[in-house]
Design a protein around this motif. Structure first.
Motif, PDB file in Angstrom:
ATOM      1  N   VAL A   1       0.853  -1.200   0.000  1.00 32.99           N
ATOM      2  CA  VAL A   1       0.000   0.000   0.000  1.00 32.99           C
ATOM      3  C   VAL A   1       0.884   1.243   0.000  1.00 32.99           C
ATOM      4  N   ASP A   2       0.545   2.183  -0.887  1.00 27.78           N
ATOM      5  CA  ASP A   2       1.244   3.481  -0.913  1.00 27.78           C
ATOM      6  C   ASP A   2       0.340   4.468  -1.638  1.00 27.78           C
ATOM      7  N   ILE A   3       0.663   5.762  -1.470  1.00 31.08           N
ATOM      8  CA  ILE A   3      -0.114   6.804  -2.153  1.00 31.08           C
ATOM      9  C   ILE A   3       0.505   7.138  -3.501  1.00 31.08           C
TER      10      ILE A   3
ATOM     11  N   ASN B   1       2.682  -1.165   9.610  1.00 29.32           N
ATOM     12  CA  ASN B   1       1.939   0.098   9.536  1.00 29.32           C
ATOM     13  C   ASN B   1       2.986   1.220   9.548  1.00 29.32           C
ATOM     14  N   ASN B   2       3.484   1.570   8.383  1.00 30.95           N
ATOM     15  CA  ASN B   2       4.775   2.234   8.279  1.00 30.95           C
ATOM     16  C   ASN B   2       4.771   3.556   7.529  1.00 30.95           C
ATOM     17  N   ALA B   3       3.739   3.845   6.730  1.00 27.13           N
ATOM     18  CA  ALA B   3       3.764   5.096   5.944  1.00 27.13           C
ATOM     19  C   ALA B   3       3.895   6.287   6.882  1.00 27.13           C
TER      20      ALA B   3
ATOM     21  N   ALA C   1       5.633  18.822  14.858  1.00 25.45           N
ATOM     22  CA  ALA C   1       4.571  18.024  14.245  1.00 25.45           C
ATOM     23  C   ALA C   1       4.980  16.554  14.212  1.00 25.45           C
ATOM     24  N   TYR C   2       6.151  16.317  13.671  1.00 30.28           N
ATOM     25  CA  TYR C   2       6.630  14.927  13.528  1.00 30.28           C
ATOM     26  C   TYR C   2       6.795  14.249  14.896  1.00 30.28           C
ATOM     27  N   GLY C   3       7.479  14.933  15.804  1.00 30.16           N
ATOM     28  CA  GLY C   3       7.717  14.351  17.124  1.00 30.16           C
ATOM     29  C   GLY C   3       6.402  14.050  17.827  1.00 30.16           C
TER      30      GLY C   3
HETATM   31  P1  NAD Z   1       9.856   7.376   2.623  1.00 31.57           P
HETATM   32  O1  NAD Z   1       9.443   8.782   2.382  1.00 31.57           O
HETATM   33  O2  NAD Z   1      10.884   6.730   1.741  1.00 31.57           O
HETATM   34  O3  NAD Z   1       8.568   6.424   2.649  1.00 31.57           O
HETATM   35  C1  NAD Z   1       7.301   6.831   3.096  1.00 31.57           C
HETATM   36  C2  NAD Z   1       6.262   6.271   2.134  1.00 31.57           C
HETATM   37  O4  NAD Z   1       4.960   6.581   2.641  1.00 31.57           O
HETATM   38  C3  NAD Z   1       6.361   6.893   0.742  1.00 31.57           C
HETATM   39  O5  NAD Z   1       6.466   5.891  -0.252  1.00 31.57           O
HETATM   40  C4  NAD Z   1       5.060   7.682   0.614  1.00 31.57           C
HETATM   41  O6  NAD Z   1       4.562   7.745  -0.725  1.00 31.57           O
HETATM   42  C5  NAD Z   1       4.136   6.930   1.557  1.00 31.57           C
HETATM   43  N1  NAD Z   1       3.024   7.775   2.010  1.00 31.57           N
HETATM   44  C6  NAD Z   1       3.096   9.061   2.433  1.00 31.57           C
HETATM   45  N2  NAD Z   1       1.876   9.522   2.704  1.00 31.57           N
HETATM   46  C7  NAD Z   1       1.002   8.505   2.475  1.00 31.57           C
HETATM   47  C8  NAD Z   1      -0.419   8.372   2.572  1.00 31.57           C
HETATM   48  N3  NAD Z   1      -1.184   9.406   2.970  1.00 31.57           N
HETATM   49  N4  NAD Z   1      -0.983   7.192   2.242  1.00 31.57           N
HETATM   50  C9  NAD Z   1      -0.216   6.153   1.822  1.00 31.57           C
HETATM   51  N5  NAD Z   1       1.131   6.224   1.706  1.00 31.57           N
HETATM   52  C10 NAD Z   1       1.731   7.385   2.023  1.00 31.57           C
HETATM   53  O7  NAD Z   1      10.377   7.340   4.133  1.00 31.57           O
HETATM   54  P2  NAD Z   1      10.919   6.128   5.019  1.00 31.57           P
HETATM   55  O8  NAD Z   1      12.194   6.561   5.608  1.00 31.57           O
HETATM   56  O9  NAD Z   1      10.840   4.836   4.317  1.00 31.57           O
HETATM   57  O10 NAD Z   1       9.829   6.198   6.180  1.00 31.57           O
HETATM   58  C11 NAD Z   1       9.022   5.116   6.584  1.00 31.57           C
HETATM   59  C12 NAD Z   1       8.617   5.350   8.016  1.00 31.57           C
HETATM   60  O11 NAD Z   1       9.789   5.407   8.841  1.00 31.57           O
HETATM   61  C13 NAD Z   1       7.865   6.653   8.281  1.00 31.57           C
HETATM   62  O12 NAD Z   1       6.821   6.418   9.201  1.00 31.57           O
HETATM   63  C14 NAD Z   1       8.930   7.535   8.889  1.00 31.57           C
HETATM   64  O13 NAD Z   1       8.370   8.538   9.696  1.00 31.57           O
HETATM   65  C15 NAD Z   1       9.711   6.535   9.683  1.00 31.57           C
HETATM   66  N6  NAD Z   1      11.071   6.917  10.067  1.00 31.57           N
HETATM   67  C16 NAD Z   1      12.018   7.146   9.137  1.00 31.57           C
HETATM   68  C17 NAD Z   1      13.303   7.511   9.556  1.00 31.57           C
HETATM   69  C18 NAD Z   1      14.375   7.786   8.554  1.00 31.57           C
HETATM   70  O14 NAD Z   1      15.366   8.423   8.895  1.00 31.57           O
HETATM   71  N7  NAD Z   1      14.266   7.337   7.315  1.00 31.57           N
HETATM   72  C19 NAD Z   1      13.591   7.622  10.906  1.00 31.57           C
HETATM   73  C20 NAD Z   1      12.589   7.354  11.834  1.00 31.57           C
HETATM   74  C21 NAD Z   1      11.330   6.991  11.401  1.00 31.57           C
END
Ligand code: NAD
Length: 262
Positions: free
Chosen positions: A37-39, A90-92, A156-158
């Protein structure tokens, strides 16, 4: 041969992104069928192609997790196509602006909370309704060390990730009677690449006492704050998710596992 997720179906959100795709590939290699699942349709089709090479069934679902009805419809479609959802990653997520609170744009606050908190809630609720009926489920939410430590300029993020930790703890209690375990992972600094560069640049631009205004200096400051003195690689995440979804963690629920170099 008996791979650990043979016969299981995993739903992965943010599957087109760095962490989502790396984890989806790992689960596929361990035998899980994948509902991605992705947007972003482009990222989804790339992810589907990459995961299909593992030989497991893979379907891609273009869905905005902030849209409650779309989430419910997508979960229904996945259950019809695969028969069940056993594992949920549940990662997006989305990061938003880097500014101190007194300058923080409300639009960013709202967008981040919508995606990271409401999105995670909608998915968790829709999937757990299905899992409760089957009395089986393994859920991993992606939180962040930002939702443990509260870094500057990321209100916001935190705040959203403190919310994800809360969702995890509370859902773990609500779902424990149904053989559904709910845990979280909290990555900290991950690199190299876009997320790292963006974080370093935006912390420099935020112009506060916590970080230098020079991105290269910010990178050094961040690394020096990590006991292991390096950022994490994306490849250091999927094994932790797989562990939390497997029977090796059978007595763990409601836990938030830091992936932070100490
Ligand atoms: P990323 O941006 O590569 O992946 C995030 C994905 O979520 C993207 O493919 C995006 O299209 C999708 N997405 C965004 N909004 C959406 C929506 N409304 N509906 C469906 N999909 C949606 O980033 P990532 O690093 O792979 O992040 C994955 C998770 O890890 C996130 O929750 C992020 O907050 C968390 N995270 C990342 C880091 C880091 O440094 N990379 C650190 C801590 C936490």
């Amino acid at each position: 041969d008996g791979r650990k997720f043979d016969g299981k179906t995993a739903l992965v959100t943010g599957a087109g992104g760095n962490i989502g795709l790396a984890t989806a590939l790992r689960l596929a290699n361990e035998g899980a069928a994948l509902a991605l699942v992705d947007i972003s349709p482009e990222k989804l089709s790339q992810a589907k192609a990459a995961c299909s090479a593992s030989g497991v069934p893979v379907e891609a679902y273009d869905c905005d997790i902030t849209d409650r009805d779309a989430v419910a419809a997508t979960v229904d479609r996945i259950v019809s196509a695969f028969g069940a959802i056993d594992l949920l990653f549940n990662n997006a997520g989305f990061q938003g602006a880097f500014k101190p609170i007194h300058e923080y744009p409300e639009e960013d606050f709202e967008a981040v909370i919508r995606i990271n908190v409401f999105g995670a809630f909608h998915m968790l609720r829709a999937v757990s309704r299905h899992m409760v009926k089957r009395r089986f489920g393994r859920i991993v939410n992606t939180a962040s060390m930002a939702g443990v430590q509260g870094p500057p300029n990321m209100v916001a993020y935190g705040t959203s990730k403190f919310g994800v930790v809360g969702l995890t703890q509370i859902a773990s209690k609500d779902l424990a009677p149904y053989n559904i375990r709910v845990n979280a992972i909290s990555p900290a600094f991950m690199g190299p690449g876009y997320m790292w560069d963006r974080q370093v640049e935006l912390q420099a631009e935020a112009g506060t006492q916590y970080f230098s205004s020079n991105p290269e200096e910010v990178a050094k400051q961040m690394i020096e704050s990590v006991p292991m003195r390096r950022y994490g690689d994306i490849s250091e995440i999927p094994g932790v998710v797989s562990f939390l979804m497997s029977d090796d963690s059978s007595y763990m629920t409601g836990v938030n596992v830091p992936i932070s170099g100490g």
